[in-house]
Design a protein around this motif. Structure first.
Motif, PDB file in Angstrom:
ATOM      1  N   GLU A  32      42.728  29.846  30.013  1.00  8.62           N
ATOM      2  CA  GLU A  32      42.142  29.683  28.691  1.00  8.62           C
ATOM      3  C   GLU A  32      41.393  30.932  28.228  1.00  8.62           C
ATOM      4  N   GLY A  33      41.569  32.021  28.977  1.00 10.55           N
ATOM      5  CA  GLY A  33      40.990  33.290  28.567  1.00 10.55           C
ATOM      6  C   GLY A  33      39.518  33.429  28.848  1.00 10.55           C
ATOM      7  N   LEU A  34      38.971  32.612  29.746  1.00  9.11           N
ATOM      8  CA  LEU A  34      37.552  32.645  30.057  1.00  9.11           C
ATOM      9  C   LEU A  34      37.316  33.482  31.312  1.00  9.11           C
ATOM     10  N   PRO A  35      36.319  34.360  31.317  1.00  9.38           N
ATOM     11  CA  PRO A  35      36.023  35.146  32.520  1.00  9.38           C
ATOM     12  C   PRO A  35      35.809  34.231  33.720  1.00  9.38           C
ATOM     13  N   THR A  36      36.519  34.516  34.802  1.00  7.72           N
ATOM     14  CA  THR A  36      36.550  33.606  35.946  1.00  7.72           C
ATOM     15  C   THR A  36      36.556  34.409  37.244  1.00  7.72           C
ATOM     16  N   TRP A  37      35.786  33.931  38.218  1.00 10.00           N
ATOM     17  CA  TRP A  37      35.784  34.521  39.554  1.00 10.00           C
ATOM     18  C   TRP A  37      35.881  33.408  40.584  1.00 10.00           C
TER      19      TRP A  37
ATOM     20  N   VAL B  86      29.990  37.974  31.828  1.00  8.63           N
ATOM     21  CA  VAL B  86      31.254  38.549  31.386  1.00  8.63           C
ATOM     22  C   VAL B  86      31.634  39.769  32.213  1.00  8.63           C
ATOM     23  N   ARG B  87      30.655  40.660  32.503  1.00  4.74           N
ATOM     24  CA  ARG B  87      30.974  41.914  33.177  1.00  4.74           C
ATOM     25  C   ARG B  87      30.220  42.119  34.485  1.00  4.74           C
ATOM     26  N   GLY B  88      29.245  41.262  34.768  1.00  2.67           N
ATOM     27  CA  GLY B  88      28.340  41.513  35.877  1.00  2.67           C
ATOM     28  C   GLY B  88      29.017  41.697  37.214  1.00  2.67           C
ATOM     29  N   LEU B  89      29.982  40.846  37.545  1.00  5.28           N
ATOM     30  CA  LEU B  89      30.618  40.938  38.855  1.00  5.28           C
ATOM     31  C   LEU B  89      31.618  42.074  38.924  1.00  5.28           C
ATOM     32  N   GLU B  90      32.237  42.428  37.817  1.00  5.02           N
ATOM     33  CA  GLU B  90      33.150  43.574  37.828  1.00  5.02           C
ATOM     34  C   GLU B  90      32.395  44.875  38.070  1.00  5.02           C
ATOM     35  N   LYS B  91      31.093  44.903  37.712  1.00  4.68           N
ATOM     36  CA  LYS B  91      30.267  46.082  37.946  1.00  4.68           C
ATOM     37  C   LYS B  91      29.589  46.055  39.308  1.00  4.68           C
TER      38      LYS B  91
ATOM     39  N   GLY C 106      32.823  51.004  45.623  1.00  2.00           N
ATOM     40  CA  GLY C 106      33.825  50.088  46.128  1.00  2.00           C
ATOM     41  C   GLY C 106      33.410  48.633  46.021  1.00  2.00           C
ATOM     42  N   ASN C 107      34.317  47.751  46.445  1.00  2.49           N
ATOM     43  CA  ASN C 107      34.065  46.317  46.489  1.00  2.49           C
ATOM     44  C   ASN C 107      33.675  45.735  45.135  1.00  2.49           C
ATOM     45  N   ARG C 108      34.150  46.332  44.064  1.00  2.00           N
ATOM     46  CA  ARG C 108      33.969  45.690  42.773  1.00  2.00           C
ATOM     47  C   ARG C 108      34.756  44.386  42.788  1.00  2.00           C
ATOM     48  N   TRP C 109      34.252  43.377  42.103  1.00  2.00           N
ATOM     49  CA  TRP C 109      34.858  42.052  42.157  1.00  2.00           C
ATOM     50  C   TRP C 109      35.657  41.826  40.883  1.00  2.00           C
ATOM     51  N   PRO C 110      36.974  41.935  40.932  1.00  2.00           N
ATOM     52  CA  PRO C 110      37.774  41.748  39.717  1.00  2.00           C
ATOM     53  C   PRO C 110      37.877  40.282  39.331  1.00  2.00           C
ATOM     54  N   GLY C 111      38.098  40.027  38.033  1.00  2.00           N
ATOM     55  CA  GLY C 111      38.276  38.671  37.549  1.00  2.00           C
ATOM     56  C   GLY C 111      39.484  38.007  38.186  1.00  2.00           C
ATOM     57  N   PHE C 112      39.456  36.671  38.229  1.00  2.00           N
ATOM     58  CA  PHE C 112      40.457  35.910  38.976  1.00  2.00           C
ATOM     59  C   PHE C 112      41.860  36.030  38.405  1.00  2.00           C
ATOM     60  N   GLU C 113      42.791  36.341  39.284  1.00  2.00           N
ATOM     61  CA  GLU C 113      44.228  36.247  39.035  1.00  2.00           C
ATOM     62  C   GLU C 113      44.857  35.702  40.302  1.00  2.00           C
TER      63      GLU C 113
ATOM     64  N   VAL D 101      31.768  41.473  51.938  1.00  2.00           N
ATOM     65  CA  VAL D 101      32.854  40.973  51.108  1.00  2.00           C
ATOM     66  C   VAL D 101      34.134  41.741  51.382  1.00  2.00           C
ATOM     67  N   SER D 102      35.242  41.040  51.279  1.00  2.00           N
ATOM     68  CA  SER D 102      36.573  41.644  51.255  1.00  2.00           C
ATOM     69  C   SER D 102      37.413  40.783  50.320  1.00  2.00           C
ATOM     70  N   PHE D 103      38.599  41.269  49.935  1.00  2.00           N
ATOM     71  CA  PHE D 103      39.372  40.591  48.913  1.00  2.00           C
ATOM     72  C   PHE D 103      40.794  40.294  49.377  1.00  2.00           C
ATOM     73  N   VAL D 104      41.294  39.122  48.970  1.00  2.00           N
ATOM     74  CA  VAL D 104      42.683  38.725  49.207  1.00  2.00           C
ATOM     75  C   VAL D 104      43.238  38.167  47.905  1.00  2.00           C
ATOM     76  N   ARG D 105      44.531  37.831  47.917  1.00  2.00           N
ATOM     77  CA  ARG D 105      45.149  37.252  46.725  1.00  2.00           C
ATOM     78  C   ARG D 105      44.382  36.024  46.253  1.00  2.00           C
ATOM     79  N   GLY D 106      44.398  35.805  44.954  1.00  2.00           N
ATOM     80  CA  GLY D 106      43.680  34.676  44.390  1.00  2.00           C
ATOM     81  C   GLY D 106      44.141  33.335  44.903  1.00  2.00           C
ATOM     82  N   ASP D 107      45.410  33.215  45.297  1.00  2.00           N
ATOM     83  CA  ASP D 107      45.951  31.946  45.792  1.00  2.00           C
ATOM     84  C   ASP D 107      46.169  31.961  47.297  1.00  2.00           C
ATOM     85  N   PHE D 108      45.492  32.857  48.009  1.00  2.00           N
ATOM     86  CA  PHE D 108      45.725  33.063  49.441  1.00  2.00           C
ATOM     87  C   PHE D 108      45.540  31.783  50.249  1.00  2.00           C
ATOM     88  N   TYR D 109      44.600  30.919  49.847  1.00  2.00           N
ATOM     89  CA  TYR D 109      44.277  29.717  50.619  1.00  2.00           C
ATOM     90  C   TYR D 109      44.853  28.439  50.001  1.00  2.00           C
TER      91      TYR D 109
END
Length: 515
Positions: free
Chosen positions: A397-402, A463-468, A480-487, A503-511
């Motif tokens: 729905e176009g809403l910022p999501t993490w 809106v931008r806090g976690l990406e920064k 490093g370790n910037r947190w991109p919005g959910f995909e 923190v570390s990152f994996v695919r959004g649907d990893f689990y």
């Protein structure tokens, strides 16, 4: 897509965040005028630069003619001393052995002393309870940082049958001290008193209590250095599901600017159909006039009502005291309902069932592989898959999501050794609030600081806090370790505390296998 409104939001938040003028002559614990009356504060017990205000009533006592009714706003003029937490709301038992955990289960799961203390704390031992329990608490440090701070309002968990803002794990002084936010915790009606499921009257009183508390915060928080347009509602377990209910029930007037449902969603902790409250209390049946039923329900001594409450684990109905479908606040098909136009941070722990399974003997005695498979399926059905679906809908729905997953496993949070509990349901709470009482490892301290910083960064700028947000730094200056919005297909899911790292990152649907 809802991108237009978020252009406005993205522009507005940095303007608010840029103001660093401090309130004039703020003194520690100064009296604040509120709609409930003037409230005196005091220095927090450890974080001595934080002003603490406890036990502020936001609703009239829900007793007498107000029992089993929507909350009524409290308005007062008398001085409130703000020294003590209010009463906790009347709980019901989780199990028949809440007072004494069975020795056979201690041996079966290798329950540690830490684990036994946590198990015994679930029903708020030593915290006074009463029907007169609708109060909230505030921790703030207006003399430093932003002039109009972001506000975080906490909804406790407890399976909708117990819980309290006075639980030591939720003390907000350390969060408010370390991050530039105002922290609020509330009490709301639980068990039969909050969720009677009464087809003859209001069913979801606990949710209405929460909403009235949010309204109180909106109307009064500026006096404590907070910005009423920057409220984030966050909660865990039943509190997390409650947060998600708010995004559906008040989709067009959410009040809140952002939401963090933790280990609980509307679909994961599913609502129940209406129950026959009148029959449960012996106050009539389908043929009894509704006015007679209500009069009877309101006249019974609270002890008599409490005596009717089921032990939840032994109940034939899963979660007998929880939100029930009324198609006004709680919906039979929430996936088809509008949701609030706000950012969301959603997730769960890696092994939610690590807590729940220790309350029951093995389901498949002697068959460890079937036991593991059963609880893994439980984790997926109740937590992982619903969190993924909620994140996916918000993003669609176009809403910022993490989205996140908690992996922290530390010696002073371990429940059992014979069958390790892992990162179980609730295991991140004391780490999030910074309330662990000693024995922390260096890795645990780093993870806790990162976790608090991330949640506060989201609250300050949803809106931008976690990406920064950078590693170990809440002001976007880390590398490093910037947190991109959910995909779902991008490396966007944050594994917090995985292998002891922040923190570390994996695919959004990893689990999401099997979802």
């Amino acid at each position: 897509m809802r991108s237009v409104s978020f252009v406005t939001a993205a522009l507005a938040i940095p303007l608010a965040a840029a103001s660093y003028c401090h309130p004039p002559k703020w003194t520690l614990g100064q009296t604040v005028k509120t709609t409930s009356g003037p409230v005196d504060g005091h220095a927090a017990s450890v974080a001595s630069k934080v002003s603490e205000y406890l036990g502020i009533p936001y609703a009239q006592p829900p007793v007498g003619s107000l029992r089993f009714q929507p909350p009524v706003r409290y308005n007062g003029s008398k001085h409130l001393d703000g020294k003590n937490f209010g009463f906790s709301c009347i709980p019901s038992n989780l199990t028949a052995f809440d007072a004494e955990y069975p020795q056979e289960l201690i041996e079966e799961y290798g329950i540690t002393d830490v684990g036994l203390e946590l198990i015994r704390s679930i029903n708020n031992p030593g915290i006074p309870v009463s029907e007169d329990c609708l109060t909230l608490n505030i921790w703030t440090k207006p003399q430093m940082g932003e002039k109009r701070k972001a506000v975080m309002v906490w909804l406790h968990g407890g399976t909708f049958i117990s819980g309290s803002s006075a639980v030591p794990d939720y003390n907000g002084q350390f969060f408010a001290d370390q991050e530039d936010i105002v922290l609020v915790t509330i009490d709301y009606r639980v068990s039969f008193f909050g969720f009677p499921g009464n087809p003859h009257g209001p069913r979801n009183l606990g949710l209405l209590d929460q909403r009235l508390a949010v309204e109180w915060v909106r109307d009064n928080i500026a006096g404590f250095g907070g910005n009423p347009s920057r409220i984030t509602l966050f909660g865990e377990s039943a509190g997390g599901a409650s947060v998600d209910h708010h995004t559906h029930a008040f989709a067009f007037d959410p009040i809140i600017a952002a939401a963090i449902p933790m280990s609980g969603t509307v679909k994961g902790i599913a609502p129940r159909p209406a129950a026959d409250a009148a029959t449960a209390l012996g106050c009539g049946d389908a043929l009894t006039p509704h006015t007679e039923i209500l009069t009877c329900m309101q006249s019974l001594p609270s002890q008599q009502i409490h005596a009717t409450l089921r032990n939840v684990v032994d109940s034939p109905i899963l979660m007998p005291y929880s939100p029930s479908i009324d198609e006004a606040l709680v919906f039979s098909s929430p996936e088809t309902r509008p949701i609030a136009n706000i950012p969301m941070l959603v997730g769960n722990t890696d092994n939610e069932s690590g807590l729940f399974r220790i309350f029951v003997p093995p389901i498949f005695p002697g068959n460890a592989s079937r036991e593991v498979a059963f609880w893994r399926g439980y984790n997926q059905a109740k937590f992982s898959c619903p969190a993924g679906a909620r994140a996916a809908r918000n993003a669609r729905e176009g809403l910022p999501t993490w989205r996140y997953r908690w992996h922290g496993v530390f010696p002073n949070t371990q429940l059992g050794t014979r069958q390790p509990s892992g990162a179980y349901h609730y295991s991140e709470m004391a780490t999030l609030f910074g309330t662990l009482d000693g024995g922390n490892t260096k890795e645990q301290e780093k993870v806790g600081r990162w976790l608090r910083g991330a949640w506060a960064a989201f609250a300050r700028d949803p809106v931008r806090g976690l990406e920064k947000y950078g590693k170990g730094n809440g002001k976007g200056k880390g590398k490093g370790n910037r947190w991109p919005g959910f995909e779902e297909e991008g490396e966007t899911l944050a594994r917090i505390g995985f292998e002891g790292r922040e923190v570390s990152f994996v695919r959004g649907d990893f689990y999401d296998a099997g979802c």
